[in-house]
Design a protein around this motif. Structure first.
Motif, PDB file in Angstrom:
ATOM      1  N   LEU A  10     -37.200  73.858  36.788  1.00 30.85           N
ATOM      2  CA  LEU A  10     -37.975  75.028  37.278  1.00 30.85           C
ATOM      3  C   LEU A  10     -37.371  75.511  38.434  1.00 30.85           C
ATOM      4  O   LEU A  10     -36.354  75.119  39.001  1.00 30.85           O
ATOM      5  N   TYR A  11     -37.931  76.786  38.974  1.00 30.87           N
ATOM      6  CA  TYR A  11     -37.488  77.233  40.187  1.00 30.87           C
ATOM      7  C   TYR A  11     -37.374  76.304  41.420  1.00 30.87           C
ATOM      8  O   TYR A  11     -36.459  76.344  42.303  1.00 30.87           O
ATOM      9  N   SER A  12     -38.282  75.557  41.258  1.00 34.04           N
ATOM     10  CA  SER A  12     -38.373  74.492  42.320  1.00 34.04           C
ATOM     11  C   SER A  12     -37.359  73.573  42.364  1.00 34.04           C
ATOM     12  O   SER A  12     -36.735  73.279  43.349  1.00 34.04           O
ATOM     13  N   THR A  13     -36.797  73.093  41.244  1.00 29.48           N
ATOM     14  CA  THR A  13     -35.710  72.232  41.302  1.00 29.48           C
ATOM     15  C   THR A  13     -34.548  72.938  41.778  1.00 29.48           C
ATOM     16  O   THR A  13     -33.676  72.458  42.463  1.00 29.48           O
ATOM     17  N   THR A  14     -34.393  74.138  41.211  1.00 28.44           N
ATOM     18  CA  THR A  14     -33.135  74.898  41.834  1.00 28.44           C
ATOM     19  C   THR A  14     -32.986  75.263  43.124  1.00 28.44           C
ATOM     20  O   THR A  14     -32.025  75.121  43.842  1.00 28.44           O
ATOM     21  N   ASP A  15     -34.395  75.374  43.822  1.00 26.96           N
ATOM     22  CA  ASP A  15     -34.499  75.776  45.315  1.00 26.96           C
ATOM     23  C   ASP A  15     -34.166  74.622  46.036  1.00 26.96           C
ATOM     24  O   ASP A  15     -33.531  74.477  47.118  1.00 26.96           O
ATOM     25  N   LEU A  16     -34.477  73.311  45.658  1.00 30.99           N
ATOM     26  CA  LEU A  16     -34.281  72.244  46.074  1.00 30.99           C
ATOM     27  C   LEU A  16     -32.626  71.927  46.243  1.00 30.99           C
ATOM     28  O   LEU A  16     -32.094  71.520  47.043  1.00 30.99           O
ATOM     29  N   ALA A  17     -32.154  72.055  45.025  1.00 28.92           N
ATOM     30  CA  ALA A  17     -30.489  71.853  45.016  1.00 28.92           C
ATOM     31  C   ALA A  17     -29.869  73.013  45.869  1.00 28.92           C
ATOM     32  O   ALA A  17     -28.653  72.529  46.488  1.00 28.92           O
ATOM     33  N   THR A  18     -30.413  74.050  45.948  1.00 33.51           N
ATOM     34  CA  THR A  18     -29.681  75.107  46.887  1.00 33.51           C
ATOM     35  C   THR A  18     -29.859  74.729  48.304  1.00 33.51           C
ATOM     36  O   THR A  18     -28.707  74.893  49.113  1.00 33.51           O
ATOM     37  N   ILE A  19     -31.023  74.125  48.683  1.00 36.52           N
ATOM     38  CA  ILE A  19     -31.216  73.592  49.914  1.00 36.52           C
ATOM     39  C   ILE A  19     -29.967  72.526  50.447  1.00 36.52           C
ATOM     40  O   ILE A  19     -29.297  72.507  51.276  1.00 36.52           O
ATOM     41  N   LYS A  20     -29.857  71.614  49.210  1.00 35.93           N
ATOM     42  CA  LYS A  20     -28.984  70.682  49.527  1.00 35.93           C
ATOM     43  C   LYS A  20     -27.423  71.150  49.704  1.00 35.93           C
ATOM     44  O   LYS A  20     -26.843  70.497  50.338  1.00 35.93           O
ATOM     45  N   ASP A  21     -27.189  71.882  48.801  1.00 35.05           N
ATOM     46  CA  ASP A  21     -25.824  72.601  48.817  1.00 35.05           C
ATOM     47  C   ASP A  21     -25.595  73.462  50.352  1.00 35.05           C
ATOM     48  O   ASP A  21     -24.579  73.261  50.807  1.00 35.05           O
ATOM     49  N   ARG A  22     -26.581  73.852  50.796  1.00 35.54           N
ATOM     50  CA  ARG A  22     -26.483  74.891  51.977  1.00 35.54           C
ATOM     51  C   ARG A  22     -26.443  74.017  53.001  1.00 35.54           C
ATOM     52  O   ARG A  22     -25.692  74.169  54.199  1.00 35.54           O
ATOM     53  N   VAL A  23     -27.230  72.719  53.207  1.00 38.90           N
ATOM     54  CA  VAL A  23     -26.905  71.846  54.147  1.00 38.90           C
ATOM     55  C   VAL A  23     -25.604  71.189  54.140  1.00 38.90           C
ATOM     56  O   VAL A  23     -24.986  70.937  55.167  1.00 38.90           O
ATOM     57  N   ASP A  24     -25.221  70.620  52.924  1.00 36.33           N
ATOM     58  CA  ASP A  24     -24.020  69.630  52.890  1.00 36.33           C
ATOM     59  C   ASP A  24     -22.528  70.386  52.930  1.00 36.33           C
ATOM     60  O   ASP A  24     -21.851  70.128  53.637  1.00 36.33           O
ATOM     61  N   SER A  25     -22.905  71.636  52.017  1.00 35.16           N
ATOM     62  CA  SER A  25     -21.504  72.169  52.039  1.00 35.16           C
ATOM     63  C   SER A  25     -21.288  73.403  53.217  1.00 35.16           C
ATOM     64  O   SER A  25     -20.215  73.534  53.572  1.00 35.16           O
ATOM     65  N   LEU A  26     -22.180  74.067  53.583  1.00 30.14           N
ATOM     66  CA  LEU A  26     -22.359  75.065  54.448  1.00 30.14           C
ATOM     67  C   LEU A  26     -22.712  74.737  55.665  1.00 30.14           C
ATOM     68  O   LEU A  26     -22.426  75.470  56.726  1.00 30.14           O
ATOM     69  N   ASN A  27     -23.188  73.672  55.930  1.00 34.52           N
ATOM     70  CA  ASN A  27     -23.536  72.983  57.601  1.00 34.52           C
ATOM     71  C   ASN A  27     -24.668  73.912  58.151  1.00 34.52           C
ATOM     72  O   ASN A  27     -24.668  74.286  59.419  1.00 34.52           O
ATOM     73  N   ALA A  28     -25.491  74.551  57.130  1.00 30.10           N
ATOM     74  CA  ALA A  28     -26.759  75.457  57.827  1.00 30.10           C
ATOM     75  C   ALA A  28     -27.477  74.710  58.783  1.00 30.10           C
ATOM     76  O   ALA A  28     -27.923  73.622  58.429  1.00 30.10           O
ATOM     77  N   GLU A  29     -27.742  75.461  59.688  1.00 29.45           N
ATOM     78  CA  GLU A  29     -28.868  74.595  60.869  1.00 29.45           C
ATOM     79  C   GLU A  29     -30.005  75.577  60.826  1.00 29.45           C
ATOM     80  O   GLU A  29     -30.981  74.941  61.134  1.00 29.45           O
TER      81      GLU A  29
END
Length: 582
Positions: free
Chosen positions: A317-336
């Motif tokens: 679902l959208y919620s699954t994708t949004d959770l994966a998006t957060i994971k990538d933004r935190v782990d790969s982009l070091n978003a604060e």
């Protein structure tokens, strides 16, 4: 240091030196015509200490004896401290703004890595009026955060991987079954050019959607095609690439009309391959449970339903994708910090996703915020539509605004001396300013009525009024330059109107910081409108180019230069470009 900040520092020290809590010394603007600032802390402090507030106020005033700063300190009403500053203190502060390339605005949390997710259009669907607010507010926040020193990445986050893709694939298969994309045994090269245009896609989607809603068998076929696409079926992937490519080009054209750019054009598909590993990891750590055949994460907050990770058939679902998006933004982009500029009607969805990200540790220390906003409504109070009842395309909306701007310019006799091409270009800027300011001037959580006639007025709280005011300053400065007149040293103000204008100019740093902290561009809209009002009052009493006193004239030209700098900064943050002439 801005005047209010400086005065607050002085009064907080005064409260502390008198034995009181310094927090009661905050200074605010006064809404009384003869009073510039006020300190209201004596009233709540007196209530707490069971004292007479006027006694406290008088004690604070007696402790202050800086005649270089205070022209008058008095007690008003039950215990307000009224503050009027000296002209010298005011001019000294304005001089600091004139010399500062950032006009007194300090950077804040310099180089903080911030991702701003906004726009959010879907592949194969035209942008419409519903995309207006996210695009305008998101773009303004990108500009504001960059000005304040943040390292910002803007991401459009396309809807490019859902059931609509399966609907389009089955719709095209029904129309052109002979295409090689539908032959599972095909092993050759697929077409380099898309078999459909963006117009085809825009026509196909509503038909396919309606058919799927009406016929469960059609929906099953669409879901099957979606599943096969996401599983990597080659022909479907090639078709999908065509759909995305032609859609992105059209979307970029639409965003260009709004003056909006993105650093990243990621979509839901970008994070699809991250999902299986993420779910396995969450399952192993005990965060995933079963509920009615669904895989869910219980967010452990009352009245908030669990976040669904997968449906009973294993689909996401959208919620699954949004959770994966957060994971990538935190782990790969070091978003604060990640801001999601999305309609307030999605508040529950984001609350679930953010709570799940925090509970599972996916978000780590990253701050997640839903920048919610209200809807654009018609005069009937319902979501804005065309006269025929359909959703208005964004291109049509902008075209309509440009035409209305051209008509208003002609009605007012503006641009008569310019060529047709120049008038069209000016109208584009006026039309866009009208749309953007009409949106941004409202606190973002409020709904507003779309009324193009009202937006396009050259008086009141409108974009055209602000552009006209800014162009008028440009015109005066150009004329003064031709006459050999130059801005010079600021001298003491001689009129109430000039004094009020100078005070208004000192408020910019507070306005930018407040807008940044609250994520509210409307604060900057209020500031620039109030500045325009003060400028026009100043014009009414002071004739700059006819002034005979050279030092006074030079001082006023410096004030106008500062006004123009503030216009260019604030309107730039709002995404509005000032024309050279009108």
């Amino acid at each position: 240091m801005p005047i209010i900040e400086d005065l607050t520092y002085i009064f907080q020290n005064a409260f502390e030196s008198c034995g009181y809590d310094s927090s009661y010394g905050n200074v605010v603007e006064s809404n009384m015509p003869e009073i510039q600032f006020q300190v209201n802390g004596a009233l709540p402090l007196a209530k707490k200490l069971k004292m007479n507030p006027r006694v406290i106020a008088n004690k604070i005033i007696d402790s202050l004896d800086d005649k270089l700063i205070f022209r008058e300190l008095s007690i008003g009403g039950p215990g307000f401290i009224n503050v009027n500053i000296t002209d010298k203190y005011l001019v000294d502060n304005v001089n600091k703004l004139l010399k500062d390339v950032r006009i007194g605005c300090k950077k804040y949390k310099v180089q903080q890595k911030v991702i701003i997710d906004f726009g959010g259009p879907n592949v194969a669907k035209p942008m419409h009026v519903g995309h207006l607010r996210s695009s305008i507010i998101g773009d303004s926040l990108v500009r504001l955060f960059r000005f304040m020193g943040a390292n910002v990445v803007s991401d459009v986050h396309l809807g490019d991987w859902g059931t609509q893709m399966g609907m389009l694939i089955t719709e095209l298969k029904g129309r052109s079954p002979e295409l090689s994309y539908f032959d599972v045994e095909f092993s050759g090269d697929y077409l380099e050019t898309s078999p459909v245009s963006i117009d085809d896609l825009e026509a196909m989607y509503p038909l396919a959607n309606a058919r799927c809603k009406a016929d469960p068998n059609e929906m099953r076929e669409a879901l099957k095609a979606t599943s096969e696409l996401q599983a990597g079926r080659k022909g479907y992937l090639e078709l999908w690439k065509h759909f995305v490519s032609i859609s992105i080009q059209t979307l970029k054209n639409d965003f260009d009309l709004l003056g909006v750019k993105f650093d990243e054009w990621n979509g839901e598909s970008t994070y699809h391959e991250l999902i299986p590993e993420m779910i396995n990891d969450l399952s192993e750590k005990g965060f995933v449970s079963k509920s009615k055949g669904l895989n869910v994460i219980n967010v452990s907050e009352e009245n908030i339903p669990p976040l669904i990770l997968t449906k009973s058939d294993g689909s996401y679902l959208y919620s699954t994708t949004d959770l994966a998006t957060i994971k990538d933004r935190v782990d790969s982009l070091n978003a604060e910090l990640v801001l999601y500029v999305v309609d307030k009607r999605q508040a529950l969805h984001f609350k679930q996703v953010f709570l799940a990200a925090k509970k599972t540790g996916i978000s780590k220390e990253t701050q997640l915020e839903h920048i919610a906003f209200g809807t654009v409504n018609g005069k009937d109070g319902k979501p804005f539509k065309t006269r025929s009842g359909g959703v208005m395309k964004l291109q049509d909306l902008i075209r309509m605004a440009n035409q209305k701007a051209l008509e208003r310019l002609e009605e007012m006799g503006l641009g008569e001396q310019y060529s047709e091409d120049e008038c069209v270009e000016i109208a584009k800027r006026v039309g866009l300013a009208a749309l953007k300011f009409a949106d941004l001037k409202n606190p973002r959580m409020t709904d507003y009525i779309f009324d193009l006639d009202s937006f396009m007025k050259f008086e009141g709280r409108t974009g055209p009024y602000l552009l006209y005011s800014a162009v008028r300053i440009k015109s005066i400065l150009k004329k003064s330059n031709k006459l050999g007149l130059k801005p010079g040293k600021l001298i003491m103000p001689k009129t109430k109107e000039e004094r009020e204008l100078l005070i208004e100019l000192t408020k910019l740093p507070d306005a930018t910081l407040s807008a940044y902290k609250s994520r509210e561009p409307s604060i900057l809209c209020s500031f620039i409108y109030n500045l325009s009002q003060k400028i026009n009052s100043f014009y009414a009493k002071n004739h700059i180019l006819r002034e005979e006193d050279d030092s006074q004239q030079e001082s006023w030209l410096s004030v106008l230069e500062l006004c123009l700098k503030q216009y260019e900064l604030v309107l730039g943050i709002l995404g509005i470009t000032i024309p050279e002439k009108m």
